[in-house]
Scaffold this motif. Structure first.
Motif, PDB file in Angstrom:
ATOM      1  N   SER A 154     -10.461  -0.914   6.041  1.00 21.39           N
ATOM      2  CA  SER A 154     -10.353  -0.263   7.355  1.00 21.39           C
ATOM      3  C   SER A 154      -9.011  -0.509   8.032  1.00 21.39           C
ATOM      4  CB  SER A 154     -11.477  -0.752   8.274  1.00 21.39           C
ATOM      5  OG  SER A 154     -11.404  -2.165   8.461  1.00 21.39           O
ATOM      6  N   LYS A 155      -8.355  -1.611   7.703  1.00 24.45           N
ATOM      7  CA  LYS A 155      -7.077  -1.954   8.347  1.00 24.45           C
ATOM      8  C   LYS A 155      -6.032  -0.870   8.140  1.00 24.45           C
ATOM      9  CE  LYS A 155      -3.875  -5.837   8.921  1.00 24.45           C
ATOM     10  NZ  LYS A 155      -3.523  -7.217   8.470  1.00 24.45           N
ATOM     11  N   TRP A 156      -6.172  -0.080   7.066  1.00 24.08           N
ATOM     12  CA  TRP A 156      -5.196   0.986   6.809  1.00 24.08           C
ATOM     13  C   TRP A 156      -5.113   1.963   7.973  1.00 24.08           C
ATOM     14  CZ3 TRP A 156      -5.582   3.088   1.107  1.00 24.08           C
ATOM     15  CH2 TRP A 156      -5.402   2.014   0.209  1.00 24.08           C
ATOM     16  N   LYS A 157      -6.200   2.129   8.707  1.00 28.58           N
ATOM     17  CA  LYS A 157      -6.233   3.094   9.812  1.00 28.58           C
ATOM     18  C   LYS A 157      -5.165   2.775  10.860  1.00 28.58           C
ATOM     19  CE  LYS A 157      -8.511   6.538  11.918  1.00 28.58           C
ATOM     20  NZ  LYS A 157      -7.722   6.658  13.143  1.00 28.58           N
ATOM     21  N   ASN A 158      -4.754   1.498  10.941  1.00 27.59           N
ATOM     22  CA  ASN A 158      -3.784   1.070  11.952  1.00 27.59           C
ATOM     23  C   ASN A 158      -2.366   0.951  11.411  1.00 27.59           C
ATOM     24  OD1 ASN A 158      -5.874   0.767  13.887  1.00 27.59           O
ATOM     25  ND2 ASN A 158      -6.379  -1.238  13.039  1.00 27.59           N
ATOM     26  N   PHE A 159      -2.150   1.332  10.153  1.00 21.36           N
ATOM     27  CA  PHE A 159      -0.805   1.270   9.593  1.00 21.36           C
ATOM     28  C   PHE A 159       0.108   2.262  10.329  1.00 21.36           C
ATOM     29  CE2 PHE A 159      -2.031  -0.329   5.062  1.00 21.36           C
ATOM     30  CZ  PHE A 159      -2.210  -1.597   5.586  1.00 21.36           C
ATOM     31  N   GLU A 160       1.363   1.864  10.475  1.00 25.65           N
ATOM     32  CA  GLU A 160       2.308   2.681  11.235  1.00 25.65           C
ATOM     33  C   GLU A 160       3.453   3.226  10.384  1.00 25.65           C
ATOM     34  OE1 GLU A 160       3.594   0.200  14.421  1.00 25.65           O
ATOM     35  OE2 GLU A 160       1.692   0.310  15.502  1.00 25.65           O
ATOM     36  N   ILE A 161       3.749   2.582   9.258  1.00 27.59           N
ATOM     37  CA  ILE A 161       4.907   2.972   8.449  1.00 27.59           C
ATOM     38  C   ILE A 161       4.561   4.069   7.457  1.00 27.59           C
ATOM     39  CG2 ILE A 161       6.617   2.161   6.791  1.00 27.59           C
ATOM     40  CD1 ILE A 161       6.401  -0.609   8.055  1.00 27.59           C
ATOM     41  N   ILE A 162       3.380   4.000   6.880  1.00 29.67           N
ATOM     42  CA  ILE A 162       2.997   4.926   5.808  1.00 29.67           C
ATOM     43  C   ILE A 162       2.908   6.353   6.343  1.00 29.67           C
ATOM     44  CG2 ILE A 162       1.162   5.554   4.190  1.00 29.67           C
ATOM     45  CD1 ILE A 162       0.487   2.627   3.936  1.00 29.67           C
ATOM     46  N   GLU A 163       3.454   7.274   5.587  1.00 34.18           N
ATOM     47  CA  GLU A 163       3.349   8.683   5.944  1.00 34.18           C
ATOM     48  C   GLU A 163       1.876   9.101   5.917  1.00 34.18           C
ATOM     49  OE1 GLU A 163       5.599  10.836   6.836  1.00 34.18           O
ATOM     50  OE2 GLU A 163       7.439   9.679   6.494  1.00 34.18           O
ATOM     51  N   LEU A 164       1.414   9.684   7.014  1.00 36.01           N
ATOM     52  CA  LEU A 164       0.027  10.115   7.092  1.00 36.01           C
ATOM     53  C   LEU A 164      -0.302  11.129   6.006  1.00 36.01           C
ATOM     54  CD1 LEU A 164      -2.620   9.847   8.682  1.00 36.01           C
ATOM     55  CD2 LEU A 164      -1.813  11.673  10.196  1.00 36.01           C
ATOM     56  N   VAL A 203       0.838  -1.202   0.000  1.00 36.24           N
ATOM     57  CA  VAL A 203       0.000   0.000   0.000  1.00 36.24           C
ATOM     58  C   VAL A 203       0.871   1.248   0.000  1.00 36.24           C
ATOM     59  CG1 VAL A 203      -1.716   1.333   1.307  1.00 36.24           C
ATOM     60  CG2 VAL A 203      -1.940  -1.159   1.110  1.00 36.24           C
ATOM     61  N   ALA A 204       1.944   1.236   0.789  1.00 36.56           N
ATOM     62  CA  ALA A 204       2.855   2.380   0.820  1.00 36.56           C
ATOM     63  C   ALA A 204       3.453   2.637  -0.556  1.00 36.56           C
ATOM     64  CB  ALA A 204       3.967   2.142   1.846  1.00 36.56           C
ATOM     65  N   ASP A 205       3.811   1.549  -1.254  1.00 35.51           N
ATOM     66  CA  ASP A 205       4.379   1.704  -2.593  1.00 35.51           C
ATOM     67  C   ASP A 205       3.340   2.248  -3.567  1.00 35.51           C
ATOM     68  OD1 ASP A 205       6.913   0.941  -4.195  1.00 35.51           O
ATOM     69  OD2 ASP A 205       5.272   0.180  -5.430  1.00 35.51           O
ATOM     70  N   VAL A 206       2.111   1.768  -3.463  1.00 35.56           N
ATOM     71  CA  VAL A 206       1.031   2.259  -4.328  1.00 35.56           C
ATOM     72  C   VAL A 206       0.813   3.754  -4.120  1.00 35.56           C
ATOM     73  CG1 VAL A 206      -1.463   2.225  -4.706  1.00 35.56           C
ATOM     74  CG2 VAL A 206      -0.190   0.074  -4.583  1.00 35.56           C
ATOM     75  N   LEU A 207       0.713   4.173  -2.883  1.00 36.44           N
ATOM     76  CA  LEU A 207       0.447   5.584  -2.606  1.00 36.44           C
ATOM     77  C   LEU A 207       1.606   6.467  -3.068  1.00 36.44           C
ATOM     78  CD1 LEU A 207      -1.222   5.392   0.943  1.00 36.44           C
ATOM     79  CD2 LEU A 207      -2.290   5.279  -1.320  1.00 36.44           C
ATOM     80  N   ARG A 208       2.822   5.987  -2.864  1.00 33.25           N
ATOM     81  CA  ARG A 208       3.993   6.758  -3.315  1.00 33.25           C
ATOM     82  C   ARG A 208       3.959   6.949  -4.827  1.00 33.25           C
ATOM     83  NH1 ARG A 208       8.634   5.438  -5.536  1.00 33.25           N
ATOM     84  NH2 ARG A 208       8.208   3.216  -5.274  1.00 33.25           N
ATOM     85  N   ASN A 209       3.616   5.885  -5.550  1.00 31.47           N
ATOM     86  CA  ASN A 209       3.561   5.973  -7.012  1.00 31.47           C
ATOM     87  C   ASN A 209       2.400   6.825  -7.490  1.00 31.47           C
ATOM     88  OD1 ASN A 209       5.687   4.297  -8.484  1.00 31.47           O
ATOM     89  ND2 ASN A 209       5.023   2.865  -6.894  1.00 31.47           N
ATOM     90  N   LEU A 210       1.288   6.785  -6.784  1.00 30.22           N
ATOM     91  CA  LEU A 210       0.160   7.639  -7.152  1.00 30.22           C
ATOM     92  C   LEU A 210       0.515   9.115  -6.981  1.00 30.22           C
ATOM     93  CD1 LEU A 210      -2.864   5.680  -5.631  1.00 30.22           C
ATOM     94  CD2 LEU A 210      -2.354   6.013  -8.061  1.00 30.22           C
ATOM     95  N   LEU A 211       1.305   9.425  -5.965  1.00 32.21           N
ATOM     96  CA  LEU A 211       1.740  10.808  -5.784  1.00 32.21           C
ATOM     97  C   LEU A 211       2.696  11.231  -6.889  1.00 32.21           C
ATOM     98  CD1 LEU A 211       2.196  10.959  -1.907  1.00 32.21           C
ATOM     99  CD2 LEU A 211       0.486  12.152  -3.288  1.00 32.21           C
TER     100      LEU A 211
END
Length: 344
Positions: A225-235, A200-208
């Motif tokens: 909903s599980k994304w809400k508990n992610f800790e690594i991804i930049e908010l 997911v982090a890689d997807v969001l980075r590429n979308l940006l």
């Protein structure tokens, strides 16, 4: 609730639930002077087992039972309560949802993960007009159950979408491939069928990277909903991509009701309320109001009626003619690029 070695070593989370419930009970009493309700607190470990508790007679006069927390203790207690026509509420454990099927007096308070995903699919269908939709998923998973269900749900709602799957290891330059599947001068809805934080982090980075400084391009991202508990991804990623989530609980700290509860909690317990405290408040307030209005037969009156409380949206729906009630109320939130989070 239950403890292992007495109240002084009780589960902090469970004690927070009790603290929130206690404030809700006092709030109800203040709003309804003259109403005669009694709140009993039972430590299941004082009785050794749920069976011993039911045989002790301690619950015989109850109009409503909230808890125990865990499914293994709820199962025998709910069976006894059904025979005595006493509503039982499962406050926290998602595993207890299976007890809804055959007990008309059982209430599963936490929404299921399936309910949360269906809410996202509904929102995508509502928003999918006049835009391009793209479904992204990780290549190595293939058509996993999650991906297959997402496709099926989108298809059944008439959502037209393109697909793209890739592996992180081959992700260099994938932003160009994403761009080819998007409307670079208009609105895009991107559904990411993954709960793997690294992907997911890689997807969001590429979308940006796709978005860049293109002001005519808009991207709205939808995820589980599980994304809400992610800790690594930049908010910040969530905000810049207007991420949409359907989650079990969300507290809007800008509301008067929430701030009144926080002030009361601080005054009584010298600390701020946790999500478990909000949970205890919402559960107790919802059910005592239903019990007060309709009596013990309140289950037949609340089916599919929605109510919004401090951190929960409650909409109980009867599981079947013979079954109990599952809460299908969710909180839908959007992350905006000005660091705001709002309900959709």
């Amino acid at each position: 609730y239950n403890t292992k070695d007495g109240a002084d070593k009780a589960s902090t989370n469970q004690m927070d639930v009790y603290a929130g419930a206690l404030l809700a009970f006092n709030e109800f009493q203040q709003m309804n002077p003259g109403k005669n309700y009694k709140l009993e607190v039972v430590d299941i470990n004082d009785y050794g087992s749920p069976f011993a508790l039911t045989m002790s007679g301690a619950l015989d006069d109850c109009e409503l039972i909230i808890g125990p927390v865990y499914e293994k203790n709820l199962t025998p207690l709910a069976t006894w309560a059904q025979g005595n026509r006493i509503p039982v509420v499962s406050p926290l454990d998602p595993k207890a949802a299976k007890l809804v099927k055959a007990n008309p007096y059982f209430f599963q308070y936490p929404p299921t993960p399936e309910t949360l995903k269906e809410s996202v699919y509904n929102k995508i269908a509502e928003d999918a007009t006049d835009c391009r939709s793209l479904l992204l998923y990780e290549k190595w998973t293939g058509k996993s159950e999650f991906v297959t269900r997402t496709m099926s749900s989108l298809n059944s709602r008439g959502v037209v979408y393109d697909t793209l799957s890739y592996d992180i290891l081959e992700g260099r330059g994938i932003d160009a491939t994403m761009a080819e599947k998007m409307d670079m001068k208009g609105a895009n809805k991107v559904i990411v069928a993954s709960e793997k934080e690294a992907f997911v982090a890689d997807v969001l980075r590429n979308l940006l990277l796709v978005k860049g400084n293109n002001d005519s391009l808009t991207i709205d991202v939808y995820g589980p909903s599980k994304w809400k508990n992610f800790e690594i991804i930049e908010l910040e990623y969530f905000h810049l991509l207007h991420t949409h989530l359907s989650i079990q609980y969300y507290v809007d700290y800008n509301t008067l009701q929430v701030n009144n509860f926080i002030s009361s909690f601080r005054e009584n317990f010298n600390t701020d309320p946790t999500p478990y405290a909000f949970q205890g408040h919402d559960i107790l307030m919802f059910f005592i109001e239903a019990l007060d209005e309709y009596g013990r037969e309140f289950p037949i009156h609340i089916n599919n009626k929605e109510k919004s409380l401090l951190q929960s949206t409650i909409r109980f729906e009867k599981a079947s003619n013979e079954g109990g009630f599952q809460n299908n109320g969710v909180r839908n939130i959007i992350y905006y690029d000005n660091w705001e989070i709002k309900s959709w």
